[in-house]
Design an enzyme around this catalytic site. Structure first.
Site, PDB file in Angstrom:
ATOM      1  N   ARG A  27      33.921  -3.524  23.864  1.00  0.00           N
ATOM      2  CA  ARG A  27      32.621  -3.174  23.298  1.00  0.00           C
ATOM      3  C   ARG A  27      32.387  -3.826  21.935  1.00  0.00           C
ATOM      4  O   ARG A  27      31.725  -3.256  21.069  1.00  0.00           O
ATOM      5  CB  ARG A  27      32.439  -1.654  23.191  1.00  0.00           C
ATOM      6  N   ARG A  31      26.565  -1.202  19.657  1.00  0.00           N
ATOM      7  CA  ARG A  31      25.681  -0.488  18.742  1.00  0.00           C
ATOM      8  C   ARG A  31      26.171  -0.392  17.305  1.00  0.00           C
ATOM      9  O   ARG A  31      25.405  -0.025  16.418  1.00  0.00           O
ATOM     10  CB  ARG A  31      25.417   0.922  19.289  1.00  0.00           C
ATOM     11  N   ARG A  40      18.487  -4.963  21.303  1.00  0.00           N
ATOM     12  CA  ARG A  40      18.394  -3.894  22.313  1.00  0.00           C
ATOM     13  C   ARG A  40      17.018  -3.236  22.285  1.00  0.00           C
ATOM     14  O   ARG A  40      16.477  -2.854  23.352  1.00  0.00           O
ATOM     15  CB  ARG A  40      19.484  -2.838  22.062  1.00  0.00           C
ATOM     16  N   ASP A  77      27.503  -4.400  32.441  1.00  0.00           N
ATOM     17  CA  ASP A  77      27.877  -2.997  32.604  1.00  0.00           C
ATOM     18  C   ASP A  77      28.640  -2.835  33.917  1.00  0.00           C
ATOM     19  O   ASP A  77      28.419  -3.592  34.870  1.00  0.00           O
ATOM     20  CB  ASP A  77      26.635  -2.100  32.608  1.00  0.00           C
TER      21      ASP A  77
END
Length: 342
Positions: A27, A31, A40, A77
């Site tokens: 990851r 974020r 995003r 994903d």
């Protein structure tokens, strides 16, 4: 003609001990980065975001511009395969993934050989990233492993997976048929990724914990083996990292039986366990993402400990799971500086 430099990650997966471990983080595109959040915000749904090659390539490359990572992992994903097999997939804010009714095995079986084509946007993302990435930095493709993907497909979203494990006991034949569908689709999907520029492939078995030894062998080790053998039968020689998160001591048998080139370890892995696996395979992990978020002297001490206990063998420095969204960027910088000297 001067040959291109071989990425450190590939050398380690060949079994070579590097002067320092290659490093990348699960990851790492996410974020915790403001530039990720800005991109995003331009897409209405997460699935649309994953399947937009221009934007997915951009966020894949963002951490590579900011940090001295040795590898990029394509932004996608693990739940794209269910969508390719005809199951509705969407993400609810604050709740995570949701999945519609499970299609029939027959209808999904008809689509397994088209999974790579259906998810061709991920291949385009990989091609864009590979063309932009320096040759000494590796590019990783991935898929959710069959058991983990099946838990979402059966339960319709995130859970403690007790329903899926109960299903495994009560509906063994149905689950085995679903696992086989997912094995076949994953082979096609990963072969497409390798053809599109992925130099390493990773199987994310995010929900391997809690399985008994017979279930673990049936639902994790054997499907992973079948995927890799299927890739090799297609002529795909790309090295594979397996990540049976939460497997505990069963990861040692997994490392012995599954034909992976690397084994990713989670945060509970002991020094002795990693050293045992290193005798035959490269290992990856196992810094706690919570410690990365917490920072401070304890973080750097653990980094030094991991480097000391595993750094003499084939080792890839990474987390035991993905970067948490509220992780301070300065903590990531501190770890990377410790590992790379940059």
């Amino acid at each position: 003609m001067t040959s291109l430099p071989k990425p450190k990650l590939l050398s380690v997966l060949d079994g070579t001990s590097a002067e320092r471990p290659p490093v990348w983080f699960m990851r790492q595109a996410g974020r915790y980065l403001p530039e990720y959040r800005a991109v995003r915000a331009t897409e209405p749904t997460f699935i649309d975001f994953c399947l937009n090659p221009e934007k997915a390539a951009e966020v894949t490359l963002q951490p590579m511009r900011r940090f001295p990572y040795d590898a990029a992992i394509v932004f996608a994903d693990i739940l794209l395969i269910p969508q390719a097999l005809g199951q509705k997939v969407w993400f609810e804010a604050g709740e995570g993934p949701k999945l519609g009714e499970l299609p029939s095995i027959e209808s999904m079986r008809d689509l397994t050989g088209q999974a790579g084509q259906a998810l061709g946007a991920v291949g385009e993302t990989l091609s864009r990233v590979r063309s932009a990435l320096e040759p000494e930095r590796a590019l990783i493709g991935f898929a959710g492993a069959p058991w983990t993907v099946a838990t979402y497909m059966i339960e319709g979203g995130s859970s403690d997976r007790s329903g899926a494990r109960t299903y495994a006991y009560q509906n063994a034949e149905k689950l085995d048929a679903l696992i086989q569908v997912l094995v076949d689709a994953t082979i096609d999907y990963l072969a497409m990724q390798a053809a599109s520029g992925a130099q390493v492939l990773k199987l994310f078995e995010s929900w391997a914990e809690g399985l008994s030894e017979p279930l673990f062998d049936r639902l994790v080790t054997k499907p992973h083996t079948a995927i890799i053998e299927g890739l090799r039968a297609k002529g795909v020689t790309t090295p594979v990292i397996g990540f049976p998160r939460g497997a505990g001591t069963l990861v040692e048998a997994y490392a012995r039986l599954a034909p992976v080139q690397g084994v990713a370890l989670d945060t509970q892995a002991s020094a002795a366990l990693g050293q045992s696996i290193q005798k035959t395979k490269a290992i990856q992990g196992a810094l706690d993402p919570l410690l990365l978020r917490a920072g401070g002297d304890a973080l750097l001490a653990r980094v030094d400990q991991l480097l000391e206990q595993w750094g003499q063998g084939p080792y890839i420095f990474n987390l035991g799971h993905g970067i948490l969204p509220d992780t301070p960027i300065a903590h990531v910088e501190a770890v990377l500086s410790r590992v790379t000297g940059k």
